[in-house]
Design a protein around this motif. Structure first.
Motif, PDB file in Angstrom:
ATOM      1  N   GLY A  48       0.768  -1.242   0.000  1.00 46.83           N
ATOM      2  CA  GLY A  48       0.000   0.000   0.000  1.00 46.83           C
ATOM      3  C   GLY A  48       0.794   1.282   0.000  1.00 46.83           C
ATOM      4  O   GLY A  48       0.206   2.367  -0.012  1.00 46.83           O
ATOM      5  N   TYR A  49       2.120   1.211  -0.011  1.00 42.02           N
ATOM      6  CA  TYR A  49       2.934   2.418   0.103  1.00 42.02           C
ATOM      7  C   TYR A  49       3.952   2.468  -1.026  1.00 42.02           C
ATOM      8  O   TYR A  49       4.477   1.432  -1.460  1.00 42.02           O
ATOM      9  N   VAL A  50       4.225   3.682  -1.512  1.00 43.06           N
ATOM     10  CA  VAL A  50       5.291   3.879  -2.488  1.00 43.06           C
ATOM     11  C   VAL A  50       6.064   5.130  -2.130  1.00 43.06           C
ATOM     12  O   VAL A  50       5.498   6.124  -1.672  1.00 43.06           O
ATOM     13  N   PHE A  51       7.371   5.043  -2.279  1.00 43.13           N
ATOM     14  CA  PHE A  51       8.219   6.233  -2.260  1.00 43.13           C
ATOM     15  C   PHE A  51       9.247   6.050  -3.360  1.00 43.13           C
ATOM     16  O   PHE A  51       9.976   5.063  -3.374  1.00 43.13           O
ATOM     17  N   ASP A  52       9.273   6.995  -4.279  1.00 38.19           N
ATOM     18  CA  ASP A  52      10.069   6.864  -5.493  1.00 38.19           C
ATOM     19  C   ASP A  52      10.837   8.170  -5.705  1.00 38.19           C
ATOM     20  O   ASP A  52      10.327   9.089  -6.338  1.00 38.19           O
ATOM     21  N   PRO A  53      12.048   8.297  -5.158  1.00 38.66           N
ATOM     22  CA  PRO A  53      12.764   9.571  -5.283  1.00 38.66           C
ATOM     23  C   PRO A  53      12.890  10.077  -6.716  1.00 38.66           C
ATOM     24  O   PRO A  53      12.799  11.274  -6.961  1.00 38.66           O
ATOM     25  N   LEU A  54      13.092   9.165  -7.673  1.00 37.77           N
ATOM     26  CA  LEU A  54      13.233   9.568  -9.070  1.00 37.77           C
ATOM     27  C   LEU A  54      12.523   8.555  -9.959  1.00 37.77           C
ATOM     28  O   LEU A  54      12.832   7.366  -9.926  1.00 37.77           O
TER      29      LEU A  54
END
Length: 247
Positions: free
Chosen positions: A96-102
């Motif tokens: 359920g979570y995403v973190f995508d710096p680039l």
């Protein structure tokens, strides 16, 4: 139209380095997904919670599909992306979570030549900003910094980027250049693997729940820099950026 590119996983090493006002560098292992927007990865049901994609995590607009959003972004910049090949390198959602710096999109024309590159930067405040780049034959471009990413870097200077489309290997490099200051460097390198249940399980063992782990690592590095006395740059009110959610 040529056949869609098969989805791939890249087992990556991510490296950051700064030399002022203190020397600080770190490197960690992770993984990224590379795919044609017309042929996204489709995992078996038991693995799907550890790798799925939502259009709402990228770019701006009411469009429901990721290709719709990319084409709308290109159209706002005078580029016709309808029906053209567009490939993407990004992180997937996990539980359920995403973190995508680039996130990077490579956009081709009707003759399959690379037309432009979209580099979308995400910060830990739930905001994101996309840069449209006209790269040269080696994948290089420069652009003014327009978005607050780190509380230890002001919104000034410009980026020198090297963003060639991945093949057997991945090698992306970014330098933040500012007047009278040494550059800040970031790099992502990796090797391509096919998307299979086995490689997805290997990726999870390499970086368990990667989006959660990446966000935690960035915050830990921020605490380290703050503890070493680097001044915090106040975050400006968002103007060019737009928010995303993790709901």
């Amino acid at each position: 139209m040529t056949a869609a590119v098969s989805p791939s996983l890249y087992f990556t090493r991510i490296h950051h380095a700064r030399s002022a006002p203190v020397r600080h560098a770190f490197e960690y292992r992770s993984y990224s997904w590379f795919f044609d927007l017309d042929n996204p990865p489709r995992l078996p049901l038991p693995l799907r919670p550890f790798g799925y994609f939502r259009a709402e995590d990228h770019l701006e607009g009411p469009h429901t599909g990721l290709r719709d959003r990319v084409e709308a972004y290109l159209a706002r910049h005078g580029v016709d992306g309808a029906g053209r090949r567009i490939t993407a390198l990004m992180n997937a959602r996990a539980l359920g979570y995403v973190f995508d710096p680039l996130t990077v999109f490579w956009c081709r024309d009707a003759d399959h030549r690379l037309r432009c590159v979209i580099a979308e930067v995400h910060n830990t405040y739930g905001e994101r900003h996309a840069y449209l780049l006209r790269t040269d034959s080696a994948g290089r471009a420069e652009v003014d910094k327009q978005f607050y990413v780190s509380p230890f870097n002001a919104v000034d200077g410009h980026y020198a980027l090297h963003l060639p489309e991945p093949a057997d290997t991945l090698s992306l490099r970014i330098a933040l250049l500012r007047a009278r200051q040494p550059p800040f460097h970031a790099a992502v390198t990796g090797e391509r693997l096919p998307v299979t249940p086995w490689t997805v399980l290997r990726a999870q063992s390499r970086a368990p729940l990667s989006p959660w782990l990446t966000a935690a690592r960035i915050r830990r590095q921020g605490i380290t820099l703050w503890a070493r006395g680097i001044p915090v740059v106040p975050r400006p009110s968002p103007t060019h950026s737009y928010a995303r959610t993790n709901s």
